[in-house]
Scaffold this motif. Structure first.
Motif, short mmCIF file in Angstrom:
data_model
loop_
_atom_site.label_atom_id
_atom_site.label_comp_id
_atom_site.label_asym_id
_atom_site.label_seq_id
_atom_site.Cartn_x
_atom_site.Cartn_y
_atom_site.Cartn_z
N THR A 12 0.79 -1.35 -0.42
CA THR A 12 -0.07 -0.43 0.22
C THR A 12 0.76 1.38 0.45
O THR A 12 0.28 2.29 -0.76
N LEU A 13 1.59 1.56 0.78
CA LEU A 13 2.71 2.68 1.02
C LEU A 13 3.05 2.34 -0.32
O LEU A 13 4.16 3.50 -0.79
N THR A 14 4.32 1.62 -1.29
CA THR A 14 4.51 1.61 -2.41
C THR A 14 4.05 1.93 -3.17
O THR A 14 4.75 2.87 -4.00
N ASN A 15 2.53 1.77 -3.57
CA ASN A 15 1.90 2.58 -4.06
C ASN A 15 1.20 3.86 -4.65
O ASN A 15 1.30 5.05 -4.62
N GLN A 16 1.04 4.17 -3.07
CA GLN A 16 1.48 5.43 -2.10
C GLN A 16 2.16 6.88 -3.07
O GLN A 16 2.33 7.11 -3.73
N VAL A 17 3.89 6.07 -2.94
CA VAL A 17 5.41 6.30 -3.60
C VAL A 17 5.31 6.98 -4.64
O VAL A 17 5.42 7.92 -4.74
N LYS A 18 4.97 5.48 -5.30
CA LYS A 18 4.81 5.53 -6.53
C LYS A 18 3.85 6.36 -6.94
O LYS A 18 4.65 7.62 -7.82
N VAL A 19 3.00 7.46 -6.52
CA VAL A 19 1.68 8.41 -6.87
C VAL A 19 2.59 9.65 -6.46
O VAL A 19 2.57 10.26 -7.17
N ALA A 20 2.96 9.24 -5.36
CA ALA A 20 4.16 10.40 -5.32
C ALA A 20 4.64 10.87 -6.70
O ALA A 20 5.71 11.60 -6.00
N VAL A 21 5.90 9.65 -6.39
CA VAL A 21 6.94 10.21 -7.81
C VAL A 21 6.33 11.00 -8.87
O VAL A 21 6.68 11.43 -9.64
N LEU A 22 5.32 10.37 -9.47
CA LEU A 22 4.48 10.86 -10.69
C LEU A 22 3.95 12.02 -10.37
O LEU A 22 4.44 12.57 -11.06
N LEU A 23 3.11 12.31 -8.88
CA LEU A 23 2.99 13.65 -8.99
C LEU A 23 4.10 14.31 -9.11
O LEU A 23 3.84 15.63 -9.46
N GLY A 24 5.25 14.68 -7.91
CA GLY A 24 6.15 15.62 -8.12
C GLY A 24 7.14 15.34 -9.30
O GLY A 24 7.29 16.48 -9.44
N SER A 25 7.29 14.51 -10.08
CA SER A 25 7.68 14.62 -11.34
C SER A 25 7.35 15.40 -11.86
O SER A 25 7.82 16.24 -12.67
N LEU A 26 5.71 14.98 -12.26
CA LEU A 26 5.10 16.35 -12.59
C LEU A 26 4.97 17.89 -12.49
O LEU A 26 4.74 18.54 -13.31
N ILE A 27 5.09 17.85 -11.41
CA ILE A 27 5.21 19.39 -11.24
C ILE A 27 6.34 20.29 -10.81
O ILE A 27 6.21 21.07 -11.78
N ALA A 28 7.53 19.30 -11.00
CA ALA A 28 8.75 19.91 -11.16
C ALA A 28 8.64 19.93 -12.92
O ALA A 28 8.95 20.98 -13.36
N ALA A 29 8.16 19.41 -13.23
CA ALA A 29 8.24 19.79 -14.74
C ALA A 29 7.57 20.26 -15.93
O ALA A 29 7.62 21.69 -16.40
N THR A 30 6.31 20.77 -14.92
CA THR A 30 5.45 22.02 -14.98
C THR A 30 6.42 23.16 -15.05
O THR A 30 6.29 24.46 -15.47
N LEU A 31 6.80 23.23 -13.59
CA LEU A 31 7.34 24.27 -12.98
C LEU A 31 8.45 25.13 -13.96
O LEU A 31 9.07 25.82 -14.42
N ALA A 32 9.40 23.56 -14.72
CA ALA A 32 10.14 24.52 -15.51
C ALA A 32 9.95 24.29 -16.77
O ALA A 32 10.53 25.35 -17.18
N THR A 33 9.14 23.71 -17.27
CA THR A 33 8.17 24.61 -18.43
C THR A 33 7.77 25.45 -18.40
O THR A 33 8.63 26.62 -19.55
#
Length: 478
Positions: free
Chosen positions: A376-397
């Motif tokens: 359960t925590l593994t899946n939550q961390v994966k969601v966090a990685v996806l969301l964090g990467s998306l936010i970083a990509a948006t800010l960098a854009t």
């Protein structure tokens, strides 16, 4: 009498040498294509895992086991992707690192200081941000390494999608950061995520690596020798308890990446040219396909900002990476008395540092290892990685788009080749032959323009005489 020491400050992120620029361009071209495939694989995985009619088939395929159980290799498809296919990715990373050490920016200690310090700070600060966040929230420290990684392929895919003309110096800086980042990531995996050791299997893997090195030293060639040996080394490393991807980076570091006399390419460059498309186009996208498939809902996204572990991952990627890389670069420049290239500003460094917050592939891998006992925590961390990467990509854009007009001018200057000899003009400005070629080119153009001007003038003069001549025509109709 000793010559006076030069007081000219060394430039940070200055123009690359022509061979280095060519190598970086070729490497990033493949990584960009691979990054687009990686994005596509991640989207397919999310759709496959979240569409109710397909969710069951995703779990069935991911957890389907195959492989020889007698050799300890009866693994699930997802496990094969993480331990097997990513070994190919780290093999290429090992070759990249070796090349940087012997022929690239890292061979010069002064030049290497900047990307190494930036990469180290870009890993230490996200780990610190994660640690402070989970300690304040009473969470688990096991995931401290999750936000430390940078995914170069994903970052380049973002650059390709937004269409920014990032100068080659910044692209090379990003690539070197990722290479050093990958080295420390594999060290973290080897040191901190090795629970139990099977010394017999580990001894066999080390013996296999020695044989691999001896064959390379003797100049033995042929894929039919090295591929079976590499598979044996990988299997022994996997059974030793050390993560199997360590075998990939170890073999990559053993390849010779400097050229002997008469060689167009070193063995390392030749093998990297062959294997990189396999890594970027197949291995990494397939890993993403079977790792990024997590259930995402409004509630799951909201939990990312309430659970200390997931919040730590997001803040580590978005805030920690940007501050760490930018701060490390500034400190390295400050204490080596180097100055930033005249063509760039510190805002450009911060934008690239923000882009490095995309930590997709290795972050997902470390997340699986860090919370292996809690799905359960593994899946939550994966969601966090996806969301964090998306936010970083948006800010960098946003940050890169604000500077894109300047980047385009720099890119056009780097690409200009007026004498059409295949070498950009900026690398020939000190060559007398280049200026002679341009002079001859301009002279031919001047001759052509004079001829056109004479023809136009003659045509205009003829037209001016037509009305007068027409008045003398007595035979025209009324």
């Amino acid at each position: 009498m000793t010559a006076p020491r030069s007081t000219t400050p060394r430039k940070v992120l200055g123009r690359l040498s022509l061979p280095e620029r060519t190598y970086v361009a070729n490497a990033l071209r493949t990584e960009t294509v691979g990054g687009v495939l990686l994005l596509a694989a991640a989207v397919i995985a999310l759709l496959w895992a979240n569409i109710p009619a397909l969710r069951g088939s995703y779990d069935s395929v991911s957890h389907f086991h195959l492989g020889p159980a007698a050799l300890g290799l009866d693994l699930s498809i997802a496990h094969w992707a993480a331990d097997g296919l990513l070994a190919v990715f780290f093999f290429v990373a090992g070759i990249e690192l070796k090349r940087e050490l012997v022929a690239g920016d890292l061979r010069d200690p002064k030049a290497a200081a900047l990307p190494v310090v930036a990469a180290l700070c870009g890993m230490a600060v996200p780990a610190l941000v994660y640690t402070v966040t989970v300690v304040a929230g009473g969470g688990s420290l096991a995931g401290w390494a999750v936000p430390t990684a940078t995914d170069i392929a994903f970052a380049l895919a973002v650059l390709a999608v937004i269409g920014t003309s990032l100068p080659s110096a910044l692209r090379a800086f990003l690539l070197t950061l990722a290479v050093v980042d990958d080295l420390f990531a594999i060290l973290i995996i080897a040191v901190f995520f090795t629970a139990e050791l099977n010394f017999a299997a580990l001894s066999g893997a080390v013996a296999g690596l020695v044989v691999f090195w001896l064959l390379l030293r003797k100049g033995v060639r042929g894929w039919y020798v090295y591929v079976p040996l590499a598979l044996v080394i990988w299997a022994l490393m996997y059974n030793s308890g050390v993560h199997a991807t360590v075998a990939g980076v170890a073999m990559g570091l053993m390849l010779r990446c400097h050229r002997h006399e008469g060689e167009d390419r070193s063995p390392g460059e030749r093998i990297e040219h062959l294997v990189r498309p396999l890594s970027a186009g197949l291995a990494v996208p397939l890993f993403a396909l079977f790792s990024a498939g997590v259930a995402v809902s409004g509630g799951a996204l909201a939990e990312v900002f309430t659970e200390p572990e997931t919040l730590g991952v997001v803040l580590g990627l978005v805030v920690g990476k940007a501050l760490g890389i930018f701060g490390g670069t500034w400190l390295a420049a400050r204490f080596t008395r180097a100055s930033l290239s005249d063509d760039l500003a510190w805002a450009d460094v911060f934008a690239v540092a923000t882009l490095a917050g995309i930590g997709f592939t290795v972050s997902l891998l470390i997340g699986e290892l860090a919370f292996a006992g809690d799905q359960t925590l593994t899946n939550q961390v994966k969601v966090a990685v996806l969301l964090g990467s998306l936010i970083a990509a948006t800010l960098a854009t946003v940050l890169l788009k604000l500077r894109n007009a300047k980047y385009r001018r720099l890119w056009e200057d780097e690409e200009r080749d007026e004498d059409a000899d295949g070498v950009p003009d900026v690398y020939e400005e000190d060559d007398p032959a280049y200026h002679l070629r341009l002079a001859a080119l301009y002279e031919r153009k001047a001759v052509e323009h004079r001829r056109i001007a004479q023809e136009k003038a003659a045509a205009r003069h003829g037209l001016a005489e037509v009305p007068g001549g027409a008045g003398e025509d007595h035979h025209r109709p009324a």
